[in-house]
Design a protein around this motif. Structure first.
Motif, short mmCIF file in Angstrom:
data_model
loop_
_atom_site.label_atom_id
_atom_site.label_comp_id
_atom_site.label_asym_id
_atom_site.label_seq_id
_atom_site.Cartn_x
_atom_site.Cartn_y
_atom_site.Cartn_z
N UNK A 184 5.86 3.86 1.60
CA UNK A 184 5.31 2.42 1.00
C UNK A 184 5.40 1.53 2.33
N UNK A 185 4.17 0.83 2.32
CA UNK A 185 3.88 -0.03 3.38
C UNK A 185 3.58 -1.37 3.05
N UNK A 216 0.72 -1.14 0.09
CA UNK A 216 0.05 0.03 -0.03
C UNK A 216 0.64 1.40 0.06
N UNK A 217 0.33 2.45 -0.45
CA UNK A 217 0.85 3.79 -0.17
C UNK A 217 0.18 4.38 1.04
N UNK A 218 0.99 4.63 1.94
CA UNK A 218 0.30 5.20 3.33
C UNK A 218 0.73 6.88 3.21
N UNK A 219 -0.45 7.45 3.08
CA UNK A 219 -0.65 8.86 3.15
C UNK A 219 0.13 9.67 4.45
N UNK A 220 1.17 10.52 4.36
CA UNK A 220 1.72 11.07 5.35
C UNK A 220 1.32 12.61 5.57
N UNK A 243 -0.59 2.42 -6.00
CA UNK A 243 -1.08 1.42 -5.22
C UNK A 243 -2.38 2.04 -4.41
N UNK A 244 -3.07 0.87 -3.91
CA UNK A 244 -4.26 1.48 -2.97
C UNK A 244 -3.78 2.23 -1.69
N UNK A 245 -4.34 3.20 -1.31
CA UNK A 245 -3.86 4.16 -0.47
C UNK A 245 -4.64 3.95 1.02
#
Length: 484
Positions: free
Chosen positions: A45-46, A34-38, A97-99
């Motif tokens: 990326x996670x 996933x992509x994790x919004x910061x 990727x899904x967020x």
């Protein structure tokens, strides 16, 4: 989890293997990437597996894809992927990727958690609850998981680490409780209680230019790292203006330790990260901002007093603890207890006692907040001013006596002709430092262009408005001296 061939991201066309970019992204989505919004549209990326999430990167994702291809033994596909690897995997394409939103696995304001192998331990100020992982209600960082097991213990005082902390507290109850509250604060993953402070550990025999060491400061940070994610930064090499100085700090970092900070660093360098958030700048990656709610706690160890501008703003951001010199380079904890801490020589019982003591520290903190222990150390006072000034103040300053500030300043410079004359502003700050160390309040007044000082015993707590008023008067006096 690795998908099988029935969900391919490639196809054969006329004997040629072609990789679908969109299907490759979907393949990674199905495997938990996933992509994790910061912040500000930026992401990291996670990889998510059930209720656990961990940070990853392009290299790990490439390794995952190659491992999958090798498992299905499609070496033609492997050749095509490796040949065009930069075309298939890039940070821009992984941005498709899904967020997911930022993981909030911080402690509650009135509770703290430990994630052991056999149980989740939930700590409140008056009780300790053990709960199963089937009751885990939200996603947590993978780094939270501990290797050890835990069972409740009746008497933590027989533990080695408990007795180590008792020894470095000078075997004084009040001082020991202060240390427990400090450890509890550093262990508590929560910022809602409002303490915008950095914890600093010194040696009680620390003096001006005298570096002691070997008293146990490093063991305290090692203890925290057994149960929390701790990033240790070499304090001897610390530079406030260095690029990428925060690059090792992540969203799951609990404590940052500046170990053995050198004497040329000012405490003012840490103000912004202690009170607000931090910018994480990494090589070859976009920087991102961690807001105060998600910042780690800050710990400093040093053999030199860390100087700052003084005043209430400086004092309010510091919690200082002086370790008793029970240990030294000739008498170590290993010699006293017959083994090293935190290694294979520790029994399961000793580890359990250690965990129990840390839980006790969190309860002390939740019950009382940070407990300040005012350690009266003449040598640390000297390191913040000078030996000449402390000797002068001890001879001349009396409580409830009014002094003409310029007269007493001139008298100091006259008695100490061998040293360079200090500025009026520095003399005022030294007087304030001496006053605070002696548990007094320094009052400043002016009349007809003459400034007066008076040292009075504190009655209750000095309110912030008065402390800030002192700073404003300092500023006015300094401007007048500069002709502003």
């Amino acid at each position: 989890m690795i998908l099988e061939k029935e969900t391919p991201f490639w196809r054969n066309e006329d004997g040629k293997i072609k990789i679908s970019h969109s299907m490759l992204i979907e393949f990674l989505n199905q495997n938990g990437y996933r992509k994790l919004k910061v912040s500000n549209g930026k992401f990291i990326l996670v990889k998510q597996e059930g209720k656990f999430i961990k940070e990853t990167n392009e290299g790990e994702i490439i390794d995952f894809i190659i491992s999958f291809i090798k498992k299905i033994k499609d070496y033609g596909l492997l050749e095509v992927f490796i040949k065009g690897i930069g075309n298939y995997i890039s940070i821009k394409k992984l941005g498709l990727l899904n967020a997911i939103e930022l993981v909030d696995d911080k402690d509650l304001k009135d509770a703290s958690r430990f994630y052991f192998r056999n149980t989740i331990v939930e700590v409140y100020q008056d009780r300790v609850d053990l709960i199963g992982y089937d009751k885990l209600e939200k996603t947590i960082w993978w780094d939270r998981l501990l290797n050890g097991n835990f069972e409740k213990v009746d008497d933590i005082s027989v533990g080695q680490f408990y007795n180590f902390c008792w020894n470095i507290s000078g075997k004084e109850n009040e001082r020991f409780n202060s240390l427990c509250s400090i450890l509890g604060y550093l262990l508590h993953r929560n910022r809602e209680r409002g303490e915008q402070v950095a914890i600093t550990f010194y040696d009680e025999n620390m003096g001006n230019g005298t570096a002691e060491g070997r008293t146990g400061k490093t063991l305290l940070s090692q203890a925290l790292s057994q149960v929390r994610e701790v990033i240790k930064i070499n304090g001897k090499e610390y530079k406030s203006n260095a690029n990428f100085k925060n690059q090792r700090i992540g969203l799951s970092t609990d404590v940052v330790v500046y170990d053995d900070l050198n004497k040329n660093v000012s405490f003012e360098d840490f103000y912004s990260q202690v009170t607000t958030g931090i910018e994480v700048e990494q090589k070859r990656k976009d920087s991102y901002y961690i807001d105060f709610k998600n910042t780690p706690k800050w710990m400093i160890t040093s053999n030199y007093y860390i100087k700052g501008p003084g005043g209430s703003s400086d004092r309010g951001r510091r919690i200082e603890f002086y370790l008793a010199n029970h240990y030294s380079d000739v008498y170590t904890p290993e010699q006293e207890f017959g083994n090293r801490f935190f290694d294979d020589s520790w029994s399961a019982e000793e580890w359990n006692l250690f965990y129990g003591f840390l839980i006790h520290c969190i309860q002390i903190y939740l019950q009382n907040g940070l407990i300040r222990y005012e350690f009266k150390n003449q040598l640390s006072l000297i390191s913040r001013t000078s030996k000449e000034f402390v000797d002068f103040a001890e001879r001349h300053f009396k409580t409830n006596k009014t002094y003409d500030k310029r007269e007493i300043e001139n008298q100091f410079n006259t008695e100490n002709e061998g040293m360079s004359a200090i500025s009026a502003h520095k003399f005022s700050k030294w007087c304030e430092t001496w006053s605070n160390e002696k548990g007094l309040t320094m009052k400043k007044e002016s009349s007809g262009g003459i400034y007066y000082l008076k040292f009075e015993k504190k009655v209750g707590k000095v309110v912030n408005d008065y402390e800030f008023k002192e700073e404003r008067e300092d500023d006015r006096e300094r401007k007048q001296q500069c002709g502003v």
